[in-house]
Write a protein that holds these residues in place. Structure first.
Motif, PDB file in Angstrom:
ATOM      1  N   VAL A 152      34.205 -20.241 -75.675  1.00 41.12           N
ATOM      2  CA  VAL A 152      34.917 -21.328 -75.001  1.00 41.12           C
ATOM      3  C   VAL A 152      34.007 -22.541 -74.840  1.00 41.12           C
ATOM      4  O   VAL A 152      34.428 -23.688 -75.054  1.00 41.12           O
ATOM      5  CB  VAL A 152      35.470 -20.863 -73.646  1.00 41.12           C
ATOM      6  CG1 VAL A 152      36.051 -22.047 -72.861  1.00 41.12           C
ATOM      7  CG2 VAL A 152      36.546 -19.798 -73.838  1.00 41.12           C
ATOM      8  N   GLU A 153      32.747 -22.304 -74.497  1.00 39.23           N
ATOM      9  CA  GLU A 153      31.823 -23.425 -74.316  1.00 39.23           C
ATOM     10  C   GLU A 153      31.641 -24.224 -75.606  1.00 39.23           C
ATOM     11  O   GLU A 153      31.484 -25.448 -75.574  1.00 39.23           O
ATOM     12  CB  GLU A 153      30.467 -22.930 -73.818  1.00 39.23           C
ATOM     13  CG  GLU A 153      30.436 -22.577 -72.334  1.00 39.23           C
ATOM     14  CD  GLU A 153      30.578 -23.794 -71.438  1.00 39.23           C
ATOM     15  OE1 GLU A 153      30.591 -24.944 -71.942  1.00 39.23           O
ATOM     16  OE2 GLU A 153      30.682 -23.608 -70.214  1.00 39.23           O
ATOM     17  N   THR A 154      31.645 -23.555 -76.759  1.00 40.14           N
ATOM     18  CA  THR A 154      31.436 -24.274 -78.017  1.00 40.14           C
ATOM     19  C   THR A 154      32.596 -25.205 -78.342  1.00 40.14           C
ATOM     20  O   THR A 154      32.432 -26.139 -79.124  1.00 40.14           O
ATOM     21  CB  THR A 154      31.228 -23.296 -79.195  1.00 40.14           C
ATOM     22  OG1 THR A 154      32.401 -22.540 -79.411  1.00 40.14           O
ATOM     23  CG2 THR A 154      30.045 -22.387 -78.939  1.00 40.14           C
ATOM     24  N   VAL A 155      33.773 -24.944 -77.796  1.00 38.83           N
ATOM     25  CA  VAL A 155      34.938 -25.806 -78.059  1.00 38.83           C
ATOM     26  C   VAL A 155      35.435 -26.469 -76.783  1.00 38.83           C
ATOM     27  O   VAL A 155      36.566 -26.930 -76.710  1.00 38.83           O
ATOM     28  CB  VAL A 155      36.076 -25.006 -78.732  1.00 38.83           C
ATOM     29  CG1 VAL A 155      35.724 -24.668 -80.163  1.00 38.83           C
ATOM     30  CG2 VAL A 155      36.404 -23.730 -77.958  1.00 38.83           C
ATOM     31  N   ARG A 156      34.572 -26.531 -75.775  1.00 33.99           N
ATOM     32  CA  ARG A 156      34.986 -27.108 -74.487  1.00 33.99           C
ATOM     33  C   ARG A 156      35.570 -28.512 -74.651  1.00 33.99           C
ATOM     34  O   ARG A 156      36.647 -28.819 -74.123  1.00 33.99           O
ATOM     35  CB  ARG A 156      33.797 -27.150 -73.530  1.00 33.99           C
ATOM     36  CG  ARG A 156      34.111 -27.878 -72.214  1.00 33.99           C
ATOM     37  CD  ARG A 156      32.869 -28.073 -71.362  1.00 33.99           C
ATOM     38  NE  ARG A 156      32.494 -26.846 -70.667  1.00 33.99           N
ATOM     39  CZ  ARG A 156      32.976 -26.495 -69.470  1.00 33.99           C
ATOM     40  NH1 ARG A 156      33.854 -27.279 -68.846  1.00 33.99           N
ATOM     41  NH2 ARG A 156      32.575 -25.379 -68.908  1.00 33.99           N
ATOM     42  N   GLU A 157      34.855 -29.382 -75.367  1.00 32.10           N
ATOM     43  CA  GLU A 157      35.321 -30.765 -75.493  1.00 32.10           C
ATOM     44  C   GLU A 157      36.685 -30.827 -76.165  1.00 32.10           C
ATOM     45  O   GLU A 157      37.567 -31.583 -75.752  1.00 32.10           O
ATOM     46  CB  GLU A 157      34.307 -31.588 -76.280  1.00 32.10           C
ATOM     47  CG  GLU A 157      34.703 -33.052 -76.419  1.00 32.10           C
ATOM     48  CD  GLU A 157      33.666 -33.878 -77.169  1.00 32.10           C
ATOM     49  OE1 GLU A 157      33.948 -35.056 -77.433  1.00 32.10           O
ATOM     50  OE2 GLU A 157      32.599 -33.329 -77.493  1.00 32.10           O
TER      51      GLU A 157
END
Length: 635
Positions: A152-157
């Protein structure tokens, strides 16, 4: 021999999967009187809940099953390209590759119908009985594994700015799912509860209810929501917003199908795989390149590893030229690709030095056909630029974010669903701009001798926006297909994109004895061959197959062919090995010209396996320690 865990043994039932909750749910079904197929369906739906970064209901699943009283069969849960998914449509949008994310990459979902067809035709339990575990984990919550939050953090933006419905589920209060907390997906639980209500309203019969649920997926409220999602403009890896081609008509027309497996006999074993619409025959071609008498194979030596790497390159080159669903099942020239004469000729290409070429063969004198992209990649030329928007491919290694690998003294890694490259000690999104999806796997054998292997994937949380009324996204399997016309794997309405998903089932002297598989995209039929040969060449443990020893053995892979996932790169001559490999073997491989990357000691593969000794009835199981979430259970 050192192993991380024992090979489990018993007589009642054995389960191995890539998540302990799925394994234990399947075991609960066996304990309640269900068979291997009931248990597999329960585990499959649990995997959708607990590994949402690795698979989902709108993804796909190939299944190989060996009923105790019937022949080995393949159940194809790979959906085709929608009717509107023409090459002309995609190229008119200025695309040279199918995007790695978004609705343009969505094939017709296949996993759900395949699981229900398996339950109807081979199971014994009601749909409500096998769905109860998934509903419970979605409704009441489960403690997520670390990689969910890291993904999730890798695609947060992307989620916060574009895929806001996904952000509502996976970034509540701005925080991703964290270990030690309970993560819930109430929309998914509500979807399955509504599905069961409609199924039960159709009648009291078990099969009647299952077929009613299949109709609700294909033509009812689920189909309506999926078609609406596909029609919504969505940001994808091209850097643009596109609508998809999937419609209600495509969903209504699809049904999972049964077919005979592709098979190859080697040294008393028969290995069964899905056909040429998958990469499964790559496994068989690698066996065909080995000597009939394995006495000369010095397991684990540099010469052994070199031979397997070079065989992989030849098999993968043939995959690029010949595999696909060009004119329906049976058109891949498997008989020629697996023939003794063809492989005797191909064996002459296995030299003492590493090859950096992509060398497809000419079975029966036919000229191989490669995509323009594959030709460019093989020539070492610059590939077309891509937008760098986070995408989905499958990983090459299982590792922790803090890990690095050494390649000629430089830092660099390929990721497992978390950041894929380490630069200056800091992890970043993949070196190709893409975050990585992955896959799940499960194997089950029951006390009656029924056996099943399945590799569910697609429909990742990072593949498409979550459909808010359903709690899961569409998949992206069309990124497998080429936009060049006239190829076996050209994007074509109604044809299956060539998938990397490839479960395995092995027979000994004609009797099913082992089911196995792994996540890992293009690496699946490399890691599985290494595992299989470790079993076949290294003997037994406690009267059964040494499954855990074979899983734990140091593994490796090569990237010396065009990848199947966006942006479909190739590293000619590239080989990644676990640091546990014998240093002298690594040195010899480098001397032979291989471009070696030394990975973490436990980084290559996420294998699962079960087996049955037909003489004694003893069942065995093992699971991979890499990734820290696969477990086997049984008694």
């Amino acid at each position: 021999m050192f192993t991380t865990r024992p090979t489990l043994q018993g007589t009642f039932g054995m389960v191995s999967s890539t998540h302990w909750l799925a394994s234990q749910s399947a075991m609960a079904v066996l304990e309640d009187g269900g068979n291997a197929y009931d248990a597999a369906v329960a585990a499959g739906f649990v995997l959708h809940v607990v590994e949402p970064h690795l698979n989902g209901p709108a993804g796909e699943v190939p299944i190989i099953l060996a009923p105790a009283d019937g022949p080995v069969r393949v159940l194809c849960g790979q959906g085709p390209a929608p009717a509107g998914a023409t090459i002309g449509h995609y190229t008119s949008l200025g695309l040279e590759l199918v995007p790695g994310t978004g609705p343009l990459a969505a094939a017709v979902p296949g996993a759900f119908d395949a699981w229900l067809l398996l339950l109807r035709d081979h199971g014994t339990r009601r749909l409500s009985e096998v769905l109860t575990y998934a509903i419970g984990y979605a409704e009441d919550g489960h403690p997520p594994v670390e990689r969910v939050g890291r993904t999730v953090e890798t695609v947060r933006e992307l989620l916060e700015t574009e895929w806001t419905d996904s952000a509502k589920l996976y970034l509540p209060d701005g925080r991703p799912p964290a270990p030690g907390t309970l993560f819930r997906n109430p929309a998914l639980a509500a979807t399955w509860r509504r599905l069961l209500k409609e199924a039960e309203a159709a009648g009291s019969g078990r099969e009647t209810q299952i077929d009613a649920a299949r109709r609700a997926w294909r033509e009812g409220f689920i189909a309506e929501a999926l078609a609406e999602a596909a029609a919504r403009p969505t940001m994808d890896t091209s850097g643009e917003r596109h609508t998809g081609t999937l419609t209600g008509g495509d969903l209504a027309a699809f049904s999972a199908t049964y077919e005979d497996p592709a098979a190859y006999d080697w040294n008393g074993w028969t290995v069964c795989k899905a056909g040429g619409w998958s990469q499964g025959p790559v496994f068989l071609q690698q066996l065909a390149l080995l000597p009939d008498d394995p006495a000369g194979l010095d397991y684990g030596s540099a010469a052994y590893v070199h031979r397997l790497i070079e065989g992989t390159k030849l098999a993968m080159a043939d995959r690029e030229a010949w595999y696909g669903d060009a004119e329906g099942p049976g058109t891949v020239p498997l008989d020629d690709l697996l023939s003794r004469s063809y492989n005797a000729e191909r064996r002459t290409l296995l030299g003492a030095e590493a090859s950096y070429e992509l060398r497809p063969g000419s079975p029966d004198g036919r000229e191989p056909r490669l995509s323009r992209h594959a030709r460019v990649a093989a020539a070492g030329e610059a590939l077309p630029p891509h937008a760098g928007t986070p995408g989905t491919g499958e990983p090459t290694v299982a590792r922790d974010d803090a890990a690095t690998v050494a390649r000629d003294g430089a830092a660099g890694v390929v990721g497992d669903g978390g950041p894929a490259v380490v630069r200056d000690g800091e992890p970043v999104v993949g070196g190709d701009g893409a975050t990585r999806g992955d896959t799940c796997h499960l194997d089950i054998v029951d006390r009656w001798g029924n056996m099943v292997a399945a590799t569910p994937s697609g429909g990742w949380l990072q593949s498409n926006p979550v459909v808010p009324s359903l709690g899961f996204p569409l998949g992206t399997r069309l990124q497998m297909a080429w936009l060049d016309p006239g190829l076996p794997n050209s994007l074509t309405p109604g044809r299956r994109p060539r998938t990397t998903l490839t479960p395995s089932l092995a027979l000994r002297d004609g009797v099913p004895v082992m089911a196995f598989g792994t996540p890992g995209g293009d690496q699946q039929d490399q890691w599985q061959v290494h595992f299989f040969l470790a079993v076949a060449l290294r003997g037994a443990v406690r009267g059964g197959l040494d499954l855990q020893g074979a899983i734990d053995a140091p593994n490796w892979h090569t990237d010396s062919f065009p990848g199947s996932f966006y942006p479909r790169a190739m590293r000619a001559g590239g080989v990644t090995v676990e640091s546990r490999m014998d240093p002298s073997a690594i040195a010899e491989l480098r001397r032979r010209g291989h471009d070696i990357t030394i990975g973490d000691p436990w980084s290559e593969g996420r294998l699962c396996a079960v087996s049955r000794n037909p003489e004694t009835g003893v069942l065995s199981a093992a699971a991979n320690p890499r990734g820290m979430q696969g477990y086997a259970v049984g008694r």
